[in-house]
Design an enzyme around this catalytic site. Structure first.
Site, PDB file in Angstrom:
ATOM      1  N   LYS A 255      -0.604 -10.457 -10.258  1.00 27.14           N
ATOM      2  CA  LYS A 255      -0.037  -9.996  -9.004  1.00 27.14           C
ATOM      3  C   LYS A 255      -0.308 -11.023  -7.911  1.00 27.14           C
ATOM      4  CE  LYS A 255       0.254  -5.907  -6.119  1.00 27.14           C
ATOM      5  NZ  LYS A 255      -0.385  -4.632  -5.750  1.00 27.14           N
ATOM      6  N   ARG A 256      -1.472 -11.609  -7.990  1.00 28.00           N
ATOM      7  CA  ARG A 256      -1.845 -12.564  -6.951  1.00 28.00           C
ATOM      8  C   ARG A 256      -0.891 -13.756  -6.936  1.00 28.00           C
ATOM      9  NH1 ARG A 256      -6.832 -15.321  -7.880  1.00 28.00           N
ATOM     10  NH2 ARG A 256      -6.002 -17.112  -6.773  1.00 28.00           N
TER      11      ARG A 256
END
Length: 506
Positions: A255-256
């Site tokens: 997600k980062r």
RNA sequence: GGCGCGUUGGUGUAACUGGUUAACACGCCGCCCUCUCAAGGCGGAGAGCACGGGUUCGAGUCCCGUACGCGCUACCA
């Protein structure tokens, strides 16, 4: 005679055990899907367990993201959701049981500051430094005494010196790992908090899990867990490790790094049909046996996937999920988009319509008559639009000219230039055409086509010129369904109005 | 660094226990259809199966090595 096979199958229990990170990412979704398919295929139970032992990172909010994703995909679970943190006492008890049994030991060394996860060089240095833990063979009396005196400690698993762990993986085959390659993992933190590998094993035993199907990134953990199973005297489940889904750069999805594009809710919010997304996901890392499907078949319903699914069909190599964030049109894997369009085009109305309604409502285009007096008209219009739709969002975006009475839809600049302004004819002919349309007593696809073509011939212009001009006049677009379908859908009053209005734009 | 896993066109995959010109889907290109765009139909380009060496009459399929990629290597999960 009892059906023994059926009995064995009915006892199959699998689980999906995500950590609550706030969203269900596509890799997790596929793991859930494969577990679900396996359970449904075998007539077993599918259990959801939230791995929230890392309390600092868990919250209701975070759990909700997972649940939402599961619900959207229609992956229903038979038991749960269970929360791993609810069973911490059992996990602790297991740790102490191992301590008593001599399969674990207290480590009194003070906690070390650990490097950041991505700092590989520091990690390597630490790995080199790794030496035999001095507390590993500490005398029991002394260990007990120091613990009794209140000195903090962690409980570590005592990995035997000689031998290896092994298990038969349903996907990767026989897996072996030398004991010396496995460190004495921590079971219980110094604050008494149980850690992942312990909790998982205790819960899986407790829940009677027969098949552990999870990402390949867990293979190393599995070796540790095998050790714990054995120390606890429990029977090993069948393991099956799934290949990973990689980002276009062939790195791990995160997600980062990749943002919302890896969250399944993004696909929901972007107008995917859940079954289409599931279908796409299923084919990432798995394929049905040859000969069991129709020739060249790529589209599989949920029922078909269940029917065809088998652990043997799972691949060993990782798959790339080819999304493309920068591109507005092809923002995600083109095959996924294609598949979604296929579903939109072919799904029975009773399944498709309920998905479109909320989209129109969101856009302020919905009217209750669409389910009443105007039902036939509405369904026909949807039919017109579905041929060209790639996502559910397109119904509101492309459908606006059909659903509003006034002129509150966009006129595409390029379309206006090309179809209305490029040639001089439309300016004078469109109002006349409007009159012809107004004069029609029967206003249908065929009658309007006959009228337009006759008019074109009379004026010695190509029918196509008027057709394209009219399309832009009625919809604001240069592209869309066959004009006379559009005319019929828009109706006489609006068509006449819009033709006149368009002439004024020239 | 250590341990593990993998490697078929751009992407996803197929190829029974080794056997003729490596198949399909998406994407791409072209043609047809046509009032536009899609859809649909037809056709095309694109891998010689990571590389090197073996075994064999014959290997993408078996063996060895190399390279590359990925994963794991926490008092995270």
């Amino acid at each position: 005679m009892p059906d023994i096979q059926a009995n064995v199958r009915a006892n199959i229990r699998v689980r999906f055990a995500p950590s609550p990170t706030g969203y269900l990412h596509v890799g997790g979704a596929r793991t859930a899907l494969f577990n679900w398919l396996f359970a449904r295929k075998m007539g077993g139970k599918f259990i959801l367990r939230i791995e929230d032992t890392d309390l600092e990172r868990s919250s209701d909010e975070m759990v909700r993201g997972i649940l939402e994703g599961m619900e959207w995909l229609g992956l229903d679970y038979d038991e749960g959701p269970f929360y791993q943190s609810d069973y911490a006492d059992k996990h602790r008890a297991a740790a102490y049981q191992l301590l008593e049994g001599g399969q674990a030991y207290r480590d009194f060394a003070p906690k070390q500051e650990r490097p950041q996860r991505d700092d590989a060089t520091i990690k390597q240095d630490i790995a080199k430094e790794k030496v035999v833990n001095p507390y590993r063979d500490f005398p029991k009396e002394e260990s007990d005494a120091r613990a009794a005196a209140g000195e903090p400690f962690v409980i570590r698993f005592k990995v035997p010196e000689e031998g290896k762990t092994q298990f038969e993986d349903a996907v990767f085959g026989l897996q072996e790992r030398d004991y010396k390659d496995t460190e004495d993992l921590v079971l219980l933190r110094s604050d008494g908090h149980p850690l992942y590998n312990l909790s998982v094993v205790v819960d899986d035993i407790e829940m009677g899990i027969t098949h552990v199907i999870r990402g390949q990134d867990h293979i190393n953990n599995t070796h540790k867990q095998v050790l714990i199973y054995q120390a606890l005297g429990a029977k090993l489940p069948q393991f099956g490790h799934l290949p990973l889904i990689l980002a276009p750069n062939k790195g791990k999805l995160s997600k980062r790094k990749h943002g919302e594009i890896v969250s399944v809710t993004t696909y929901r919010d972007s107008g995917f049909i859940p079954d289409a997304f599931l279908n796409f996901l299923a084919l990432l890392g798995w394929a049905p046996k040859e000969g069991e499907t129709a020739e060249n078949q790529e589209i599989f319903s949920r029922e078909q996937l269940i029917e065809l699914f088998s652990l043997e069909g799972i691949h060993k190599s990782n798959a790339v999920f080819n999304f493309n964030e920068g591109d507005a049109r092809n923002w995600t894997d083109q095959k996924a988009l294609w598949m979604n369009a296929e579903y939109i085009k072919t799904w029975p109305p009773e399944k498709l319509l309920p998905l479109i309604k909320p989209e129109l409502q969101k856009a302020g285009l919905w009217r209750d008559e669409y389910e009443g007096a105007q039902k036939a008209w509405y369904e026909n219009t949807i039919h017109l639009l579905r041929e060209r739709a790639r996502t559910l969002l397109d119904f509101a975006a492309h459908g606006r000219p059909y659903f509003v009475d006034d002129l509150s839809f966009e006129f595409d600049d390029a379309a206006v230039k090309k179809n209305l302004q490029k040639e001089p004819a439309p300016k004078t002919l469109l109002p006349e055409l409007a009159e012809r349309f107004a004069a029609l007593t029967e206003f249908t696809h065929d009658s309007t086509e006959a009228a337009l073509r006759a008019f074109a011939e009379e004026k010695a212009v190509k029918a196509g010129l008027l057709i394209n001009a009219a399309r832009t006049a009625l919809t604001g677009q240069a592209v869309g369904p066959s004009l006379f379908e559009v005319v019929a859908a828009v109706g006489q009053k609006r068509a006449v109005e819009r033709l006149k209005h368009a002439a004024g734009m020239i």
